[in-house]
Design an enzyme around this catalytic site. Structure first.
Site, short mmCIF file in Angstrom:
data_model
loop_
_atom_site.label_atom_id
_atom_site.label_comp_id
_atom_site.label_asym_id
_atom_site.label_seq_id
_atom_site.Cartn_x
_atom_site.Cartn_y
_atom_site.Cartn_z
N ASP A 207 -19.36 -38.49 -0.82
CA ASP A 207 -18.57 -37.26 -0.89
C ASP A 207 -19.38 -36.19 -0.17
OD1 ASP A 207 -17.66 -34.77 -1.57
OD2 ASP A 207 -17.52 -35.15 -3.73
N GLN A 210 -19.86 -30.90 0.30
CA GLN A 210 -20.90 -29.87 0.42
C GLN A 210 -21.97 -30.26 1.43
OE1 GLN A 210 -20.54 -27.01 -0.96
NE2 GLN A 210 -18.94 -27.49 -2.42
N LYS A 233 -14.48 -25.76 3.98
CA LYS A 233 -15.79 -25.38 3.45
C LYS A 233 -16.82 -25.23 4.57
CE LYS A 233 -15.12 -27.94 -0.85
NZ LYS A 233 -15.06 -26.97 -1.94
N CYS A 372 -14.84 -28.13 -11.37
CA CYS A 372 -14.29 -29.48 -11.17
C CYS A 372 -15.34 -30.55 -11.39
CB CYS A 372 -13.67 -29.64 -9.78
SG CYS A 372 -12.30 -28.55 -9.50
N1 PMP Z 1 -16.52 -32.80 -3.72
C1 PMP Z 1 -17.32 -31.74 -3.86
C2 PMP Z 1 -18.79 -31.96 -4.09
C3 PMP Z 1 -16.79 -30.46 -3.76
O1 PMP Z 1 -17.57 -29.39 -3.89
C4 PMP Z 1 -15.40 -30.31 -3.52
C5 PMP Z 1 -14.77 -28.93 -3.44
N2 PMP Z 1 -15.07 -28.10 -4.51
C6 PMP Z 1 -14.63 -31.45 -3.39
C7 PMP Z 1 -15.21 -32.68 -3.48
C8 PMP Z 1 -13.15 -31.38 -3.13
O2 PMP Z 1 -12.90 -30.72 -1.94
P1 PMP Z 1 -11.39 -30.36 -1.54
O3 PMP Z 1 -10.85 -29.54 -2.67
O4 PMP Z 1 -11.52 -29.60 -0.28
O5 PMP Z 1 -10.68 -31.65 -1.39
#
Ligand code: PMP
Length: 417
Positions: A207, A210, A233, A372
């Site tokens: 993932d 970040q 991001k 989240c």
């Molecule tokens: N993984 C991580 C570590 C994140 O910080 C985020 C966004 N907060 C996501 C996944 C999900 O990203 P998105 O909402 O752009 O799909």
């Protein structure tokens, strides 16, 4: 106490001129935007590239044999090549455009998982995953009989690599974890994790939500098998993300969504599917957003990702050093190396939402809540926290202002009790 000054190679004042939003005020105060980990701002170059695309080149891609369609296709495909280069990927066809990291991870779980995981197979994650790297597995697990194992943290709030080593067994088919944590700011040792996964024939899914915005990424050096990112991001627009996958894995994966663009031949009863990457891009894609993402990547590349990473890390070190001097602040995440520009904290006796509101009244934007990552909140013993996150346009003076207003907020609430 004297603090180390933030040593940065970046000409932040010059960079800031590219971001009109940073000139605005909030609640009558200059905006101090410390929420880039949730979504970054966009330089003019990105918005201009998207406007230019719409004003001069827009048509649907891969369809008409007319000039505009050819131009749109060529811009879209060249954006794919830009993403591949940015990730150190040898082959643009191994980059699939998605809406965001969340969709990219859902694609891997549904498509790769659907084709490769059977009852009793194990998938290893960590307690610090974003919900985007947990919930797709939960959805998939129902009725499949796979086992999801979660590895914990060391006392320093890093992923416990010893525990990870023990969690990986002959039954492990995938390890799925973050490059950089959106709460702890910790940077995972992806190469080592890849070696552990590959030793038992498992794949490593990263993932990179970040990681891609804040670190120099080379998927070949990391030796991962999947890498997911979100454009919004990393100075790009919303609505576009990408999944890079090892070509041999991607070629063997079934489609994720069905519809136009992803087929080879369709009859009333059945269909056959296009090669990669089109097989995974059903329907009209986010063309202008892909163009915007490429412009964002060009911008980041011009600035230099090593310099961006060093700037973020220096600001985080400085912020932690200043916050350490304040009584009544709990800080989360590791210290030292391998840490990005994210500082997560709580103020004793004040709910993080109140902290965020008090900061907002002074024009300072931080995030508050579970970010989240609810399982991590449970592990940390803090269901909600506040988070300040930095990027290439963040200044040392902004960190100073944040620390000063935070100290005042703490004193104000303490006096009110
Ligand atoms: N993984 C991580 C570590 C994140 O910080 C985020 C966004 N907060 C996501 C996944 C999900 O990203 P998105 O909402 O752009 O799909």
């Amino acid at each position: 106490m004297l603090h180390w000054r933030v040593m940065s190679e970046l000409d932040v004042a010059a960079l800031r001129r590219d971001f009109p939003i940073l000139q605005r005020t909030v609640n009558g105060k200059p905006l101090v935007y410390l929420d880039s980990a949730a979504s970054s701002h966009k330089p003019r170059q990105v918005v201009d590239a998207m406007a230019d695309y719409y004003y001069h080149h827009h048509a649907n891609v891969h369809r008409g044999a007319h000039t505009l369609s050819t131009e749109a296709t060529s811009l879209y495909e060249s954006a794919r090549a830009t993403v591949a280069r940015f990730l150190g990927a040898p082959d643009p066809a191994s980059v699939v455009f998605t809406r965001n990291t969340t969709e990219a991870l859902n694609l891997v779980v549904a498509s790769w998982g659907g084709a490769n995981l059977n009852e009793g197979d194990e998938v290893v994650v960590t307690v610090a995953e974003h919900h985007a790297n947990l919930v797709p597995w939960h959805l998939f697990k129902r009725g499949r009989g796979i086992v999801l194992k979660a590895v914990g943290l060391t006392s320093e709030h890093r992923i416990d690599l010893e525990a990870l080593r023990e969690a990986i067994t002959e039954r492990t088919r995938a390890v799925a974890t973050f490059h950089m944590s959106n709460v702890l700011g910790s940077i995972n040792r992806v190469r080592e994790i890849a070696d552990l996964a590959h030793a038992v024939g498992a794949v490593l899914i990263v993932d990179g939500a970040q990681g891609a915005p804040h670190l120099s990424v080379d998927v070949q050096a990391l030796d991962c098998d999947f890498y997911a990112l979100s454009g919004h991001k990393m100075l790009g627009p919303t609505g576009i993300g990408a999944l890079w996958a090892r070509r041999s894995l991607l070629e063997a994966m079934p489609p994720f969504l069905g519809g136009g663009e992803m087929i080879r031949r369709v009859t009333l009863d059945d269909s056959s599917y296009a090669g990669i990457p089109q097989r995974f891009e059903a329907g009209t894609p986010a063309i202008a957003e892909a163009v915007g993402l490429a412009a964002a990547i060009d911008y980041l590349t011009d600035v230099g990702m090593d310099a961006v990473a060093a700037h973020d890390a220096a600001l985080a070190r400085y912020a932690l050093e200043r916050l350490d001097e304040l009584e009544g602040i709990t800080l989360y995440g590791p210290r030292g190396e391998d840490r990005g520009g994210i500082v997560t904290f709580n103020v004793d006796g004040i709910h993080p939402h109140d902290v965020a509101s008090a900061l907002d009244a002074e024009g300072i934007a931080v995030r508050a809540g579970h970010h989240c990552a609810q399982p991590l909140g449970t592990v940390l013993g803090a269901r909600a926290t506040a988070r300040a996150s930095f990027y290439l346009y963040t200044t040392e003076a902004e960190v100073d202002r944040f620390v000063e207003v935070l100290a005042r907020t703490r004193d104000f609430f303490a006096a009110a009790v």
